[in-house]
Design an enzyme around this catalytic site. Sequence first.
Site: not given
Ligand code: LIP
Length: 255
Positions: A61, A82, A79-80, A204, A77
Site C-alpha cells: 500500500e 489506518t 496496517i489495514d 486490503d 497492507d
Molecule cells: C481501509 C479498509 C477499509 C476501507 C478503507 C481502506 P487502509 O484500508 O480496511 O475497509 O473502507 O477505504 O481501504 O487504507 O486503512 O489500509
Amino acid sequence: MLQAIEKAVRTASEYMLTFSDPKVYEKDGHSNYVTQADLAVQQKLFTLLEPICENAMFFAEEQENACLTDDPTWVIDPIDGTHNFMRGRLHSAISVALLINKQPVYAVVANPYRDEYYTAEKGKGAFLNGEPIHVSNEPFEKALVSFGSSPYYADLAAYGVKAVGRFLQEAADIRRVGSAALDLTDVACGRSDIFFEYRLSPWDVAAGALLVTEAGGEFVMPTLDAPDFSAPNTILAANPRCLARAKEIVLSCMQ
Ligand code: LIP
C-alpha cells in the site's frame, strides 16, 4: 513457508503495537491517511519477508509505482484500518499474501490487539491460531452483513447507502468495523456472513480472499468474471448460502 510468514507477521505485529502516537500524513483522496507506523511496519515486513522467498516482488500500500506481475509477489497492507489506528480504536490488521501468477497462495492476517493470526495455504484450509475455521451456514435472511464505506472514494458513497438500506431490509443487521482484512477474517471464521465494499485495493483483500475461500466461502469481484488482484475493485465475500442474493443487491445498487 506458511509458518515462516506467520513468524514474520507476528514480529511485525509486536512492532506495530509499539507506536502509540504516530505522525499522520494525508494522502490523495477523501479521508485517506498514512502514519509513520504504516511506513515503518511496511519496511519491517519487507526486511522480514525478503529471505522467505528469494527474488519475490513487493506490491504494498505505501509503495510508489508498484505493480503485480506473474512472478511471486508479496501483497502487503502494513496496517489495514489506518483510520482506526490513528484514533486508537484498537481494530486494525496486518495483511500479507504471497501471490504466484497473480493468485494468492499463502495468506496471513494478524489482529495484533486480540493476538489472532489467521493463516491459509491454497488447497490446505484456513486457520485461526492453528485451529481450523469455516464460514457460517446462516441463510441470507439471518445474515450479519459487514460493509466498507469506500471512504477514499466519495463518489461511491451513494452506492453504499443504497446497499446498506437493502441489506437492512432483507438480512439481519449491518456492521462497519473499518478494516477490510478483518471483515474478511470475520466471514472466514463465521463471525459474519457477508462482506462487501465498492472499491478496495489489492493489499486490503488479497490475503483475506484466500482465507475466505479456504474456509469454504466465496470471494468475488461482482463486476468481473474472476478476481483481479492487480487493481482496486468492488468486492464481495459470503458463505455459499448468501452469495447469490448478496451479489444481486451489490450490483443493483451500482447505478
Ligand atoms: C481501509 C479498509 C477499509 C476501507 C478503507 C481502506 P487502509 O484500508 O480496511 O475497509 O473502507 O477505504 O481501504 O487504507 O486503512 O489500509
